[in-house]
Write a protein that holds these residues in place. Structure first.
Motif, PDB file in Angstrom:
ATOM      1  N   GLY A  87      53.571  27.331  57.415  1.00 19.42           N
ATOM      2  CA  GLY A  87      54.038  27.308  56.424  1.00 19.42           C
ATOM      3  C   GLY A  87      52.789  28.559  54.693  1.00 19.42           C
ATOM      4  N   ASP A  88      52.101  27.789  54.584  1.00 13.27           N
ATOM      5  CA  ASP A  88      50.685  28.112  53.843  1.00 13.27           C
ATOM      6  C   ASP A  88      50.170  29.235  53.894  1.00 13.27           C
ATOM      7  OD1 ASP A  88      49.348  26.549  56.016  1.00 13.27           O
ATOM      8  OD2 ASP A  88      48.228  26.416  54.500  1.00 13.27           O
ATOM      9  N   ARG A  89      49.979  30.216  55.197  1.00 11.72           N
ATOM     10  CA  ARG A  89      50.198  30.892  55.837  1.00 11.72           C
ATOM     11  C   ARG A  89      51.205  31.701  56.123  1.00 11.72           C
ATOM     12  NH1 ARG A  89      46.147  29.675  60.574  1.00 11.72           N
ATOM     13  NH2 ARG A  89      46.066  32.127  60.232  1.00 11.72           N
ATOM     14  N   LEU A  90      52.214  31.863  55.569  1.00  8.53           N
ATOM     15  CA  LEU A  90      53.072  32.825  55.608  1.00  8.53           C
ATOM     16  C   LEU A  90      53.791  33.799  54.403  1.00  8.53           C
ATOM     17  CD1 LEU A  90      55.786  30.085  57.625  1.00  8.53           C
ATOM     18  CD2 LEU A  90      54.396  32.489  58.758  1.00  8.53           C
ATOM     19  N   ASP A  91      53.550  35.131  54.693  1.00  8.21           N
ATOM     20  CA  ASP A  91      54.684  35.422  53.869  1.00  8.21           C
ATOM     21  C   ASP A  91      55.918  36.154  54.019  1.00  8.21           C
ATOM     22  OD1 ASP A  91      55.055  38.106  55.127  1.00  8.21           O
ATOM     23  OD2 ASP A  91      52.682  39.185  55.133  1.00  8.21           O
ATOM     24  N   GLU A  92      55.916  36.902  52.668  1.00  7.71           N
ATOM     25  CA  GLU A  92      57.390  37.090  52.121  1.00  7.71           C
ATOM     26  C   GLU A  92      58.333  37.742  53.372  1.00  7.71           C
ATOM     27  OE1 GLU A  92      55.570  40.262  50.496  1.00  7.71           O
ATOM     28  OE2 GLU A  92      54.926  38.363  50.380  1.00  7.71           O
ATOM     29  N   ASN A  93      57.132  38.161  54.576  1.00  6.31           N
ATOM     30  CA  ASN A  93      57.969  39.136  55.601  1.00  6.31           C
ATOM     31  C   ASN A  93      57.653  38.016  57.027  1.00  6.31           C
ATOM     32  OD1 ASN A  93      58.726  41.002  54.061  1.00  6.31           O
ATOM     33  ND2 ASN A  93      56.473  42.053  54.307  1.00  6.31           N
ATOM     34  N   ARG A  94      56.825  37.101  56.656  1.00  8.21           N
ATOM     35  CA  ARG A  94      57.331  36.056  57.624  1.00  8.21           C
ATOM     36  C   ARG A  94      55.832  36.433  58.832  1.00  8.21           C
ATOM     37  NH1 ARG A  94      62.900  36.463  60.424  1.00  8.21           N
ATOM     38  NH2 ARG A  94      63.863  36.914  59.042  1.00  8.21           N
ATOM     39  N   ASN A  95      54.513  37.472  58.112  1.00 16.18           N
ATOM     40  CA  ASN A  95      54.177  37.563  58.989  1.00 16.18           C
ATOM     41  C   ASN A  95      52.594  36.627  58.573  1.00 16.18           C
ATOM     42  OD1 ASN A  95      54.678  40.366  59.538  1.00 16.18           O
ATOM     43  ND2 ASN A  95      53.869  40.595  57.237  1.00 16.18           N
ATOM     44  N   ILE A  96      52.344  36.194  59.817  1.00 19.46           N
ATOM     45  CA  ILE A  96      51.083  35.044  59.252  1.00 19.46           C
ATOM     46  C   ILE A  96      49.888  35.885  59.212  1.00 19.46           C
ATOM     47  CG2 ILE A  96      49.652  33.559  60.250  1.00 19.46           C
ATOM     48  CD1 ILE A  96      51.939  33.486  62.677  1.00 19.46           C
ATOM     49  N   ILE A  97      49.464  35.424  57.492  1.00 23.32           N
ATOM     50  CA  ILE A  97      48.791  35.739  56.978  1.00 23.32           C
ATOM     51  C   ILE A  97      46.845  35.944  57.839  1.00 23.32           C
ATOM     52  CG2 ILE A  97      46.772  36.048  54.977  1.00 23.32           C
ATOM     53  CD1 ILE A  97      49.885  34.754  53.344  1.00 23.32           C
ATOM     54  N   GLY A  98      46.233  37.118  57.678  1.00 27.31           N
ATOM     55  CA  GLY A  98      45.103  36.675  58.641  1.00 27.31           C
ATOM     56  C   GLY A  98      45.143  36.984  60.355  1.00 27.31           C
ATOM     57  N   THR A  99      46.236  37.195  60.688  1.00 28.00           N
ATOM     58  CA  THR A  99      46.583  37.134  61.870  1.00 28.00           C
ATOM     59  C   THR A  99      47.729  38.650  62.618  1.00 28.00           C
ATOM     60  OG1 THR A  99      48.667  36.580  62.640  1.00 28.00           O
ATOM     61  CG2 THR A  99      46.232  34.772  62.073  1.00 28.00           C
ATOM     62  N   LYS A 100      47.611  39.241  63.719  1.00 26.41           N
ATOM     63  CA  LYS A 100      48.640  40.099  63.895  1.00 26.41           C
ATOM     64  C   LYS A 100      49.784  39.165  64.394  1.00 26.41           C
ATOM     65  CE  LYS A 100      46.761  39.598  68.873  1.00 26.41           C
ATOM     66  NZ  LYS A 100      46.334  41.037  69.838  1.00 26.41           N
ATOM     67  N   TYR A 101      50.674  37.965  64.119  1.00 22.59           N
ATOM     68  CA  TYR A 101      51.389  37.708  64.061  1.00 22.59           C
ATOM     69  C   TYR A 101      52.806  37.484  63.543  1.00 22.59           C
ATOM     70  CZ  TYR A 101      48.711  36.076  68.825  1.00 22.59           C
ATOM     71  OH  TYR A 101      48.003  36.600  69.947  1.00 22.59           O
ATOM     72  N   TYR A 102      53.688  37.013  63.683  1.00 17.58           N
ATOM     73  CA  TYR A 102      54.708  37.743  62.989  1.00 17.58           C
ATOM     74  C   TYR A 102      56.153  36.905  63.610  1.00 17.58           C
ATOM     75  CZ  TYR A 102      57.109  41.118  65.209  1.00 17.58           C
ATOM     76  OH  TYR A 102      57.603  42.286  66.392  1.00 17.58           O
TER      77      TYR A 102
END
Length: 51
Positions: A26-41
């Motif tokens: 939750g704290d690492r998700l942006d508005e487009n459901r990307n996990i910030i700092g990774t290549k995952y979404y």
């Protein structure tokens, strides 16, 4: 007597996926459901995907 198959409730699974994703990332998700700092979404069904 044949049993009529019940329709699968996708909504319940998507909600569970969303709840787990937000609980874990939750704290690492942006508005487009990307996990910030990774290549995952997360896709539209809240399944974890890689780019």
């Amino acid at each position: 007597m044949k049993h009529k198959p019940m329709p699968f409730d996708v909504t319940a699974c998507v909600e569970r996926n969303k709840d787990v994703a937000i609980a874990n990332f939750g704290d690492r998700l942006d508005e487009n459901r990307n996990i910030i700092g990774t290549k995952y979404y997360f896709d539209e069904f809240w399944r974890l995907r890689s780019r």
